[in-house]
Design a protein around this motif. Structure first.
Motif, short mmCIF file in Angstrom:
data_model
loop_
_atom_site.label_atom_id
_atom_site.label_comp_id
_atom_site.label_asym_id
_atom_site.label_seq_id
_atom_site.Cartn_x
_atom_site.Cartn_y
_atom_site.Cartn_z
N UNK A 39 96.83 79.94 -5.58
CA UNK A 39 96.11 78.37 -6.85
C UNK A 39 96.17 77.19 -5.98
N UNK A 40 95.43 76.34 -6.42
CA UNK A 40 94.63 75.35 -5.95
C UNK A 40 96.15 74.13 -6.08
N UNK A 75 91.53 68.93 -1.65
CA UNK A 75 91.57 68.35 -3.17
C UNK A 75 92.03 66.92 -3.48
N UNK A 76 91.56 65.94 -4.19
CA UNK A 76 92.78 64.95 -4.33
C UNK A 76 92.88 64.67 -5.90
N UNK A 77 93.74 63.93 -5.79
CA UNK A 77 94.14 63.71 -7.22
C UNK A 77 94.42 62.50 -7.42
N UNK A 129 87.19 67.64 -5.67
CA UNK A 129 86.63 68.11 -4.17
C UNK A 129 87.16 66.81 -3.21
N UNK A 130 87.71 66.32 -1.90
CA UNK A 130 87.55 64.97 -1.23
C UNK A 130 86.51 64.78 -0.99
N UNK A 131 86.25 63.97 -0.92
CA UNK A 131 84.84 63.40 -0.14
C UNK A 131 84.84 63.11 1.04
#
Length: 530
Positions: free
Chosen positions: A235-236, A511-513, A528-530
């Motif tokens: 899982x992500x 990944x960012x949140x 998705x992270x820049x």
């Protein structure tokens, strides 16, 4: 040939798409979720279900990361008079079947949420609504039985369904997808009860399609198994990472990282305010003629006996933050200078002497053992702290199904416990919900004090809570809530706050949140992270 301005915009849009990191590899987002959903019906209340449903059905009012109201399907709202609200709907909102959102869909959804049968519904949040009607294709008028300045907040709790698709629909119609028609960025896909849910991207979403073409929620109730699924790449993202597993996520060799933030879920100690109490004993071990817990000095003594910092850092292993009131910093209703009580056992012992209990007394503390990570350890730690000041405490930790039955109606239809600890958090993000439920005088006919386990009662506080509920001016309302906060936590200690739980998520690298105070895991907040 296309005009230069149009070609420039088209080129910029194409460049933005091509430059999105890992776009081709990040089409599906796989989320490991602790709790399984129990329904696709957007008008049945169950927190895990709502977490998933918010991707499909949008409310009139949306909650931000601090659970504050922002425009949703309604782009604006205003009070017309003391008992009438006008909501203006977005004209570009479309259901997944292509039909436009209209006022009739909102009227249908509110009426359905008011009347749907079920153990858990949103009726308590919209109990003030007397009528709802269309005043044009994109205007809704809601009339309330009493002034209801918090109606927009409460309307953030449930989604708007298509009247055409949901009229007469059964639970199976929603669960199977036939009636699962919303306006959100994702469409209902497939649900395997107890296993997973798959959502498909709404390509025609008004704000543009999300980066994830598909979002899957896998239900992984075991904490270690859920984190292991993240570390193995199955899982992500995983939610509800317990504090004891923070380091496993952080120390993964760069494969994963942790996001954590204070949530609005607060652990409170409730003490019995009645004249006699079931689980209080004198030095001789016999029931006492009077209840010491009803005395303010005893409540103060118990509050100062709690080492909140040590409890949050040790018993909770860093998974909590000390609390001094219902709402944490950054959330509606927080009063900055109302701080957690100091840890001062010597003061606690002096207060017991002042209260007339120099030898202390005996007490049973009831807690949960299956509600959150560290609940039993916290209960044991609290029992030791009370014993250290002379309140000889026995701890009884119970599963939720037993705890809440006994806490609410265990002894002849009355609350059974003398001292108990439980978590409370408002789905609408409002301090009013905590005041009304936990400390307003018990009055089931009016829906007041429904979780007032200690049967605390203060007419002055009741009046302030009712006044806040009828006050439209935000500054004036905050001033009233501040008075109520000071009565509860500085004057009477109607309940004793211990800590706020942290919400924690594990994510794969890349990944960012934005962590949310309501602990929801929304794919729309993961990028998705820049």
């Amino acid at each position: 040939m296309a005009p230069l301005a149009f070609r420039s915009l088209r080129s910029a849009a194409l460049l933005a798409v091509l430059s999105w990191p890992c776009m081709a590899a990040a089409q599906e987002l796989r989320i490991g979720m602790k709790a399984a959903i129990d329904s696709a019906d957007p008008h049945l209340l169950f927190t895990p279900s709502r977490n998933v449903q918010l991707h499909v059905w949008e409310p009139l009012v949306v909650q931000d990361a601090q659970v504050k109201p922002t425009p949703g399907l309604a782009h604006s709202w205003r009070p017309v008079d003391a008992t009438t609200w006008e909501f203006k709907l977005r004209e570009d909102a479309r259901f997944h079947d292509g039909s436009p959102l209209t006022a009739e869909d909102v009227v249908f959804s509110i009426r359905r949420a008011q009347t749907i049968e079920g153990v858990r519904t949103y009726r308590a949040y919209i109990r003030d609504i007397a009528s709802v009607e269309s005043a044009g294709p994109h205007t809704v008028l809601i009339r309330t039985s009493v002034p209801s300045p918090l109606l927009p907040n409460n309307l953030s709790t449930f989604g708007i369904a298509s009247a055409r698709a949901a009229q007469g629909a059964t639970g199976e119609d929603f669960n199977g997808g036939r009636a699962a028609i919303g306006t959100g960025p994702y469409r209902w896909g497939r649900w395997t009860p107890g296993q997973d849910v798959t959502l498909e991207r709404n390509e025609d979403y008004r704000a543009g399609p999300q980066p994830w073409s598909r979002v899957s929620f896998r239900f992984l109730g075991n904490d270690s198994a859920r984190v292991a699924a993240l570390l193995s790449g199955d899982v992500d993202v995983v939610d509800a990472v317990p504090a004891g597993l923070y380091d496993r996520v952080r120390n993964s060799g760069g494969k994963t990282h942790l996001e954590a933030a204070t949530s609005l879920f607060a652990l409170n100690l409730t003490l019995d305010s009645r004249a006699r109490s079931n689980f209080v004993t004198g030095p001789d071990g016999k029931p006492m003629a009077e209840n010491p817990l009803a005395r303010r000095e005893v409540r103060q003594a118990m509050s100062h006996a709690i080492n909140r910092t040590a409890t949050a850092e040790r018993a909770m292993e860093g998974g909590a933050v000390p609390a001094g009131q219902y709402m944490p910093p950054g959330f509606l209703g927080h009063v900055p200078d109302v701080q957690p009580a100091s840890y001062d056992p010597a003061l606690s012992r002096r207060l017991l002497v002042q209260a007339g209990y120099p030898q202390g007394f005996g007490l049973t503390l009831h807690c949960l053992n299956d509600r959150f990570y560290g609940d039993s350890k916290t209960c044991q730690a609290m029992g030791q702290m009370f014993t250290a000041i002379g309140i000889r405490t026995t701890v009884e930790a119970l599963p939720s199904s037993i705890f809440f039955r006994r806490a609410l109606t265990g002894a002849n239809g009355q609350p059974e416990f003398s001292a108990s600890m439980s978590i409370f958090g408002s789905a609408a993000g409002l301090p009013d919900n905590a005041f009304t439920s936990l400390v307003q005088t018990f009055d089931p006919a009016r829906g007041r004090g429904t979780s007032n386990l200690g049967r605390f009662s203060n007419p002055q506080l009741d009046a302030l809570i009712d006044k806040a509920a009828a006050t439209f001016d935000p500054a004036e309302r905050q001033a009233v809530l501040e008075q109520a906060t000071r009565i509860v936590f500085e004057q009477d200690l109607a309940t004793i706050p211990v800590f706020y739980l942290k919400g924690a998520w594990g994510l794969r690298q890349g990944l960012t949140m934005e962590p949310r105070g309501d602990q929801y895991t929304l794919a729309t907040g993961i990028r998705p992270a820049q």
